[in-house]
Design an enzyme around this catalytic site. Structure first.
Site, PDB file in Angstrom:
ATOM      1  CB  THR A   1      -0.927  -0.012   1.220  1.00  0.00           C
ATOM      2  OG1 THR A   1      -1.850  -1.103   1.092  1.00  0.00           O
ATOM      3  CG2 THR A   1      -1.709   1.282   1.343  1.00  0.00           C
TER       4      THR A   1
ATOM      5  CD  GLU B   1      -3.540  -7.682  -5.268  1.00  0.00           C
ATOM      6  OE1 GLU B   1      -3.620  -7.484  -4.035  1.00  0.00           O
ATOM      7  OE2 GLU B   1      -2.795  -8.510  -5.777  1.00  0.00           O
TER       8      GLU B   1
END
Length: 494
Positions: A240, A260
């Site tokens: 992330t 993703e």
């Protein structure tokens, strides 16, 4: 193609630009995580290499975007056959650069291949994606007009691949790109560049020049791709933290993005669960690939009424998971892939032990002079807010929590910035389904976990990403919708 093309999987390792093998002035190398020895040299790409690949891709796109879906599928099927024929070699190379066992055994399933299954699953995934068709949609038609929505390919795609599943994830990005009429430049992780390079060298035997290319490099290569004006789309799989940087970098030219990212997947175990049946399944997914899986189970919530029994069975099962190098067919857990991640995982262990959390790991701790090995560890009911329960370890360590009411466990499971995957376990399917529908995640399973389908959307919620890496939505994410408004000429009747 009259015969299946082949390549030398074990070297040399060069960029593939316009189907030509090209070196660079500077080189770097990856590390074998089981031995800490240097793997062979790979190119260190720079601005000139990116420019050359983008130019070749733009030229190839002019023709590739006009090809039929049938031709695109046939080319991809040829790539699948060629990869299958070299699966043994690719599996060996994958273990050498990534560390995962070539083959492993667990008590409830006699044989679970790791490196080998990544090859076969990649091929199966591509063949599944090839079954999807993007058809034009007729919205309106009468004697005067026709309104059609069609999906038009974007152009040059940059596929940025992580180090945990370097073959499967690369193949997924390649397949979606070429099937949707786009061309792709693959960027493998600096930690695992070898399989990605050879996948594209193999693809160059099957696809026209410039359709599938690869550039190897370090952390400086990513920004060169994400800011390049000739690249229309970024498909990124990774953390992330890095995903946010990719998004910021791509914003200057408003590139399309599919991200993703990380996950903190909860598994909710209901009081009706069959402990003997589910413990091996949950533990396997929690520790699969040494826990280095974005969709791995990373938090386990067990109903208070069965918590003690579940914990004992779970810890006992973890004791059976052998740690070892990828060459050891008895090993289930290989090394953590790289030193940076190895140190991060150790921080989770250090905090858990320093704060007095009860932990369980393998009885025998093997001392190794080399390799990034960590024994699988279970943390027993750490307090809410502890690092192990809120941050993704991406390693072989998992916490157990207890719960009493459905409302409570749903709230706790959803109390995370992540929303990638989740699962619910129990024989009471009414309760399991009720809980599953309240979980905030892109993929939710009942009595299973990590069973993705290439025909279904695959993506995350919240800070676990945006867009889809599979299904019809995955193909559409590599296109832009174009509405055609067609006026029909009036026919004058005599």
């Amino acid at each position: 193609m009259t015969s299946t093309p082949t390549i030398d999987v074990f070297g040399p390792y060069l960029n593939v630009i316009n189907n030509e093998l090209r070196g660079t002035a500077s080189f770097r190398n990856g590390i074998n995580p089981a031995t800490e020895e240097n793997n062979p040299n790979v190119p260190l790409s720079g601005t000139e290499d990116v420019d050359a690949a983008v130019l070749a891709g733009k030229n190839a796109f002019q023709h590739w975007c006009q090809t039929s879906q049938h031709e695109r599928k046939q080319r991809l099927m040829g790539f699948c056959a060629a990869l299958e024929a070299l699966s043994e070699d690719f599996a060996k190379l994958l273990t050498k650069e990534q560390g995962k066992p070539v083959m492993s055994q667990v008590p409830y399933n006699p044989v679970i291949p790791f490196s080998k299954i990544e090859i076969t699953s990649a091929v199966s995934w591509m063949r599944g994606l090839a079954e999807i068709e993007m058809k034009d949609t007729i919205l309106e038609e009468d004697d005067e007009k026709l309104v059609i929505v069609r999906y038009v390919p974007l152009g040059v795609v940059a596929g940025i691949v992580p180090w945990n599943f370097p073959i499967h994830l690369a193949c997924g990005k390649i397949a979606l790109s070429v099937l949707s009429g786009n061309v792709i430049i693959l960027k493998p992780s600096p930690f695992t560049p070898y399989c990605g390079i050879k996948l594209v060298e193999l693809a160059g035997k099957i696809f026209p020049p410039g359709v599938v290319q690869v550039l190897s490099g370090d952390d400086n290569l990513g920004p060169l791709l994400t800011t390049h004006p000739g690249i229309a789309k970024i498909s990124f799989t990774g953390s992330t933290e890095t995903g946010k940087k990719v998004m910021a970098s791509a914003s200057g030219s408003l590139k399309r993005l599919t991200l993703e990212l990380g996950g903190m997947d909860p598994a909710v175990v209901c009081p009706s669960a069959d402990i003997e049946v589910i413990v091996p399944k949950i533990a396997t997914v929690a520790f699969l690939n040494s826990g280095q899986l974005c969709l791995a189970i990373k938090r386990i919530y067990v109903h208070e009424s069965i918590y003690a029994e579940f914990k004992n069975a779970f810890v006992q099962f973890v004791q059976t998971l052998k740690v070892g190098s990828g060459a050891d067919e008895a090993a289930f857990i290989g090394p953590v892939q790289n030193k940076m991640q190895f140190e991060k995982v150790k921080e989770f262990l250090t905090e858990s032990k320093s704060k007095g959390f009860q932990t369980f790991s393998k009885d025998e701790v093997e001392e190794r002079e080399k390799g990034y090995f960590i024994n699988p560890t279970v943390v027993d009911r750490p307090p809410e807010g502890a690092k192990i329960g809120t941050e993704e370890p991406f390693g072989p360590i998992v916490p157990l929590f207890s719960w009493e009411t459905e409302e409570e466990v749903v709230t706790r499971a959803n109390d995370s910035p992540y929303g990638l995957g989740a699962s619910v376990w129990g024989r009471d399917l009414v309760q399991a389904n009720r809980i599953a529908r309240q979980l905030q995640a892109g993929s939710v399973w009942v009595n299973a976990h990590f069973e993705p389908n290439p025909l279904a959307a695959l993506g995350g919620h919240k800070e676990s990403g945006m867009g889809s890496e599979a299904g019809l939505s995955g193909l559409q994410a590599l296109s832009y919708p174009q509405t055609l408004y067609l006026r029909k000429p009036k026919v004058h009747k005599l």
